[in-house]
Design an enzyme around this catalytic site. Structure first.
Site: not given
Ligand code: NAD
Length: 302
Positions: A99, A174, A249
Site C-alpha cells: 500500500t 484502495k 498510514k
Molecule cells: P511487515 O512490516 O510485516 O512486512 C514488510 C517486510 O518487508 C518486512 O519483513 C521487512 O523486513 C521487509 N523489507 C523491508 N525493506 C525490504 C527490502 N528492501 N527488501 C526486502 N524486504 C524488505 O508489513 P506487512 O504488514 O506485511 O505489510 C506489507 C504491506 O502490505 C504494507 O504496504 C501494508 O500497508 C500493506 N497491507 C498490510 C495489511 C496488514 O493487515 N498487515 C493489510 C493490507 C495491506
C-alpha cells in the site's frame, strides 16, 4: 508455472509467498529479516541473497513492502547501487502489492515502463488472516494484457480480484476505500458513545443500525463495542485486526491524494487527524476500532 521473485516476506508477504509456492509456482524470496527468510524457506520458498541475479530469472518481481520509498528504491536502486529494473529481462512484470502513495505507484510504473518492463499495482485488503487463507481482495491497476497475465497468480493469493484500470488505479481504489473505512469506523464509534449517553443499550442500538441505513462493515464486522458481534476486536481488548498504525498510514496516503488532486475531503482530513492522535499512543498496535475509547474519553466531562 511462473517464477516469482518475492520481496518483503513480512506479515502479509510471508503467507502470500507461501501460498504461491504451495500452488506450484517457483518462488524466489528475499527479506532483510532472517526470521522471515527462515519461515519462508520452511514454506517452500527458495531464499535468495542476490536479488539482481534472481530478478534476471523471474517472470514477475512482486514487492510487498512497508512503503513506496522502498518500492522505488528496489526498482531504481539507491545509494548508487543499481535497482532490479536494470537486472530483470525486458518485459518482466513488476507487480507491487504494497500500500503506497498513488503518485509513487504512478512513478514506479513509469520507471518500469521506461526500462522496458511491464508494471502493475495490486494493493490488497483482508489483512494477515486473508493472506494466510488466500482470500485477499486485490485492487489492480494494469493494462488489460498484464492483468490477464497476473490474474492466475492473484487468484492463488486472493478471492476477489478487481481490475480498476491502468497503472496506479489499484492504489487509487484502495485509498478511496480505506478513507471510507476510517471515516465510517469513527462514525459508528461516535454513534455508540452518543447512544451510551442517551441511555441506549449497545445491543439495542446494534439491532436497529445493523438492519437500517447505518449498516456498514465497521458496525456489522468490526463492531467497536463488545457484545453484539462476538468476533470483533472489541471482544479481545482491541487486539488487531487492523492496527491503528496501519489506518493512520492509509489515511495519510488519502490526505496526500486529496491534496494532490485538490479535493476538499473534510471528513477524510478529520479522520486522518483523529487516527494520528490514536496512533501516537498505544492505539498504534491496537485495532483501529478502539478509537471508540478515545472518543468516549474525549467527551467525558461534557
Ligand atoms: P511487515 O512490516 O510485516 O512486512 C514488510 C517486510 O518487508 C518486512 O519483513 C521487512 O523486513 C521487509 N523489507 C523491508 N525493506 C525490504 C527490502 N528492501 N527488501 C526486502 N524486504 C524488505 O508489513 P506487512 O504488514 O506485511 O505489510 C506489507 C504491506 O502490505 C504494507 O504496504 C501494508 O500497508 C500493506 N497491507 C498490510 C495489511 C496488514 O493487515 N498487515 C493489510 C493490507 C495491506
Amino acid at each position: 508455472m511462473t517464477t516469482v521473485l518475492f520481496l518483503g516476506l513480512g506479515h502479509m508477504g510471508g503467507p502470500m509467498a507461501a501460498n504461491l509456492a504451495a500452488a506450484g509456482h517457483r518462488v524466489l524470496g528475499f527479506d532483510l529479516v532472517p526470521a522471515a527468510l527462515e519461515a519462508a524457506r520452511a514454506a517452500g520458498v527458495e531464499v535468495v541473497s542476490d536479488t539482481a541475479v534472481a530478478a534476471a530469472e523471474a517472470d514477475v518481481v512482486l514487492t510487498m513492502l512497508p512503503n513506496g520509498r522502498l518500492v522505488l528504491d528496489v526498482y531504481r536502486g539507491d545509494d548508487g547501487a543499481p535497482g532490479l529494473l536494470a537486472a530483470a529481462r525486458p518485459g518482466t512484470v513488476f507487480l507491487d502489492c504494497s500500500t503506497i502513495e498513488v503518485a509513487q505507484a504512478r512513478e514506479a510504473a513509469q520507471a518500469a515502463e521506461a526500462a522496458g518492463m511491464r508494471a502493475a499495482d495490486a494493493p490488497v485488503s483482508g489483512g494477515q488472516v486473508g493472506a494466510e487463507a488466500g482470500t485477499l481482495a486485490f485492487m489492480v491497476g494494469a493494462s488489460e494484457e498484464v492483468f490477464e497475465e497476473i490474474r492466475p497468480l492473484l487468484e492463488v493469493m486472493g478471492r476477489r480480484i478487481v481490475h480498476c484500470g491502468g497503472p496506479g488505479l489499484g492504489q487509487a481504489a484502495k485509498v478511496c476505500n480505506n478513507m471510507v473505512l476510517g471515516i465510517s469506523q469513527i462514525a459508528v464509534a461516535e454513534a455508540f458513545v452518543l447512544g451510551e449517553r442517551l441511555g441506549l443499550d449497545h445491543q439495542a442500538l446494534y439491532d436497529v443500525m445493523s438492519e437500517a441505513s447505518g449498516q456498514c462493515w465497521a458496525l456489522t464486522t468490526n463492531c467497536p463495542v463488545p457484545g453484539p458481534v462476538p468476533t470483533s476486536p472489541a471482544n479481545r481488548d482491541y487486539a488487531p485486526g487492523f492496527a491503528g498504525a496501519l489506518m493512520h498510514k492509509d489515511l495519510t496516503l488519502a490526505l496526500h491524494a486529496l491534496d494532490d488532486q485538490g479535493v476538499q475531503g473534510g471528513l477524510g482530513r478529520a479522520a486522518q487527524e483523529i487516527y494520528e492522535r490514536y496512533a501516537a499512543g498505544d492505539g498504534a498496535s491496537r485495532d483501529f476500532s478502539g478509537i471508540v475509547e478515545t472518543l468516549r474519553a474525549a467527551g467525558k466531562d461534557a
